[in-house]
Design a protein around this motif. Structure first.
Motif, mmCIF file in Angstrom:
data_model
loop_
_atom_site.group_PDB
_atom_site.id
_atom_site.type_symbol
_atom_site.label_atom_id
_atom_site.label_comp_id
_atom_site.label_asym_id
_atom_site.label_seq_id
_atom_site.Cartn_x
_atom_site.Cartn_y
_atom_site.Cartn_z
ATOM 1 N N GLY A 32 0.823 -1.296 -0.009
ATOM 2 C CA GLY A 32 -0.036 -0.015 0.056
ATOM 3 C C GLY A 32 0.975 1.307 -0.116
ATOM 4 O O GLY A 32 2.072 1.286 0.316
ATOM 5 N N GLY A 33 0.151 2.430 -0.417
ATOM 6 C CA GLY A 33 0.861 3.428 -0.397
ATOM 7 C C GLY A 33 1.029 4.105 1.099
ATOM 8 O O GLY A 33 1.505 3.840 1.812
ATOM 9 N N GLY A 34 0.820 5.700 1.059
ATOM 10 C CA GLY A 34 0.938 6.302 2.281
ATOM 11 C C GLY A 34 1.122 7.713 2.015
ATOM 12 O O GLY A 34 1.553 8.083 0.902
ATOM 13 N N ALA A 35 1.247 8.540 2.934
ATOM 14 C CA ALA A 35 1.616 9.837 2.801
ATOM 15 C C ALA A 35 2.798 10.134 2.122
ATOM 16 O O ALA A 35 3.720 9.657 2.741
ATOM 17 N N HIS A 36 2.745 10.900 1.315
ATOM 18 C CA HIS A 36 4.274 11.422 0.514
ATOM 19 C C HIS A 36 5.081 10.145 -0.390
ATOM 20 O O HIS A 36 6.002 10.238 -0.686
ATOM 21 N N MET A 37 4.108 9.039 -0.355
ATOM 22 C CA MET A 37 4.824 7.811 -0.986
ATOM 23 C C MET A 37 4.066 7.744 -2.301
ATOM 24 O O MET A 37 3.269 8.379 -2.745
ATOM 25 N N ALA A 38 4.942 7.029 -3.212
ATOM 26 C CA ALA A 38 4.414 6.869 -4.695
ATOM 27 C C ALA A 38 3.463 5.497 -4.689
ATOM 28 O O ALA A 38 3.279 5.080 -3.570
ATOM 29 N N GLU A 39 2.428 5.797 -5.683
ATOM 30 C CA GLU A 39 1.592 4.547 -5.630
ATOM 31 C C GLU A 39 2.712 3.168 -5.653
ATOM 32 O O GLU A 39 3.330 3.031 -6.379
ATOM 33 N N ASP A 40 1.495 2.502 -5.173
ATOM 34 C CA ASP A 40 2.502 0.860 -4.875
ATOM 35 C C ASP A 40 1.812 0.165 -6.199
ATOM 36 O O ASP A 40 0.817 -0.449 -6.102
ATOM 37 N N HIS A 191 12.543 -3.362 -10.900
ATOM 38 C CA HIS A 191 11.568 -4.401 -10.181
ATOM 39 C C HIS A 191 10.142 -3.821 -10.674
ATOM 40 O O HIS A 191 9.142 -4.692 -10.809
ATOM 41 N N LEU A 192 9.950 -2.465 -10.657
ATOM 42 C CA LEU A 192 8.632 -2.132 -10.848
ATOM 43 C C LEU A 192 8.135 -2.268 -12.377
ATOM 44 O O LEU A 192 7.156 -2.688 -12.699
ATOM 45 N N MET A 193 9.029 -2.347 -13.384
ATOM 46 C CA MET A 193 8.889 -2.517 -14.748
ATOM 47 C C MET A 193 8.722 -4.102 -14.857
ATOM 48 O O MET A 193 7.841 -4.559 -15.711
ATOM 49 N N ARG A 194 9.486 -4.921 -14.162
ATOM 50 C CA ARG A 194 9.299 -5.960 -14.327
ATOM 51 C C ARG A 194 7.921 -6.768 -13.680
ATOM 52 O O ARG A 194 7.411 -7.446 -14.232
ATOM 53 N N HIS A 195 7.101 -5.895 -13.056
ATOM 54 C CA HIS A 195 5.940 -6.341 -12.544
ATOM 55 C C HIS A 195 4.837 -5.900 -13.377
ATOM 56 O O HIS A 195 3.849 -6.571 -13.691
ATOM 57 N N VAL A 196 5.138 -4.623 -14.298
ATOM 58 C CA VAL A 196 4.314 -4.161 -15.281
ATOM 59 C C VAL A 196 4.331 -4.973 -16.589
ATOM 60 O O VAL A 196 3.259 -5.308 -17.312
#
Length: 371
Positions: A32-40, A191-196
């Motif tokens: 999950g995200g959170g304040a000031h964090m990027a989208e998970d 890692h993020l691109m690998r998920h997409v």
């Protein structure tokens, strides 16, 4: 000859509760995200890409309507001031390649390196761009991809993203939810691109890092070769002092360190970033070129690129694209004069370990830039 018609396909939906097997293997889970964090991004399932589209596209429901969504077929990852604009332009000159909309020079989204974290080019705060925002950069391309088919009904057109900062600008890593509380990142752009993506195509065009830095400095408003020498001398001290007490990675990925530098000297440490990408993606998913070869024999280099992207071409079309004048040739450097030899020696020494490491990784001595 491609014919243009709208075709109906089975609609596929996303299941956000599922975790992609490959992502799970790398230990990446939704937190999950959170304040000031990027989208998970790990809280969403990878899109169900349609097999009759060459470009990664899928159908999704939006505002009660079914729309085709697409993300890039290829990424020119880097690096800045190495000919990425010229290469991207020549790729888009192919009749089957479409540009993104609302992008810098029709090629750069800055999503993966900065905008998803809420940073602009100067790393100042701005509104974050989420994954839906990223998709919208390819909305016009998606429409044309959907409307264009071959005689067999296959959608053969593609689009791409050519943001050179994606390769090496990891400074937003503290805003990735999985990195919260860590002193160094465990999850980064690869890692993020690998998920997409299922089968991304990455293109790198690398230039002698010493020459690259001087061009970059002049482009960003540098005043003279003498001032460049002063800036480089100070930046090397900052980086080397940092590396006495921290890992190389911590120093190169640090926003705090970067804001103290007068040049983007860290971008030329190619091997450090290359290792991060190769931890996640196999070597065959990268086409790695040199700027010097691109300048010397454009037809040969373009043939490599078009073959890698599975783009058809004729000798005549290749010659026509190769003969287009270079894009984004800087006149500022001519006015400022050549780099001082003592600066070149200083930078060659600083970059030597990274060039040797890169040549070892790629098993290619050309990346030593000895000539």
């Amino acid at each position: 000859m491609a014919s243009r018609r709208t075709c109906l396909h089975m609609v596929t939906y996303l299941n956000p509760r599922e975790v992609d097997n490959e992502s799970e293997k790398h230990g990446m889970r939704c937190v999950g995200g959170g304040a000031h964090m990027a989208e998970d991004l790990f809280c969403m399932d990878r899109p169900k890409y349609l097999p009759n589209f060459k470009n990664p596209c899928w159908y999704a429901k939006e505002n009660g309507k079914i729309r085709l969504k697409c993300v890039p077929y290829y990424h020119i990852l880097g690096v800045a001031k190495s000919g990425t604009t010229d290469l991207a332009y020549r790729i888009r000159a192919h009749e089957d390649v479409l540009e993104c909309n609302d992008c810098l020079r029709g090629k750069e989204t800055f999503y993966w390196c900065r905008r998803r974290y809420g940073y602009n080019v100067n790393m100042e705060s701005m509104t974050q761009c989420n994954f839906i925002c990223f998709q919208e950069k390819f909305a016009k391309a998606a429409q044309q991809i959907e409307e264009t088919t071959t005689e067999t009904g296959y959608h053969n057109m593609i689009t791409g993203d050519a943001t050179p900062s994606d390769f090496s600008d990891f400074r937003g890593w503290p805003k990735i939810p999985q990195n919260a509380g860590f002193e160094k990142p465990v999850i980064m752009t690869p890692h993020l691109m690998r998920h997409v993506y299922t089968d991304p195509k990455f293109i790198l065009i690398l230039r002698n890092p010493t020459d690259r830095l001087y061009s970059d400095y002049i482009m960003l408003g540098g005043r003279s070769a003498a001032d460049f020498h002063k800036a480089v001398s100070g930046d090397i001290r900052i980086e080397e002092n940092c590396m006495k007490n921290h890992t190389v990675e911590q120093c190169l990925y640090s926003l705090d360190i970067a804001q103290r530098l007068q040049t983007r000297i860290f971008l030329g440490c190619y091997s450090v970033f290359m290792r991060e990408w190769l931890k996640v993606f196999p070597r065959e998913q990268f086409l790695i070129l040199r700027t010097e070869d691109h300048d010397q024999d454009q037809k040969a280099q373009l043939a490599k690129v078009f073959n890698y992207l599975n783009l058809n071409y004729t000798e005549e079309s290749m010659t026509s694209i190769a003969n287009v004048p270079h894009k984004r040739v800087s006149k500022k450097k001519i006015l400022k004069g050549h780099m001082l030899e003592k600066t070149r020696a200083l930078l060659d020494n600083f970059y030597s370990r990274y060039k040797k490491d890169l040549a070892d990784i790629l098993q290619d001595k050309r990346f030593l830039w000895l000539t």
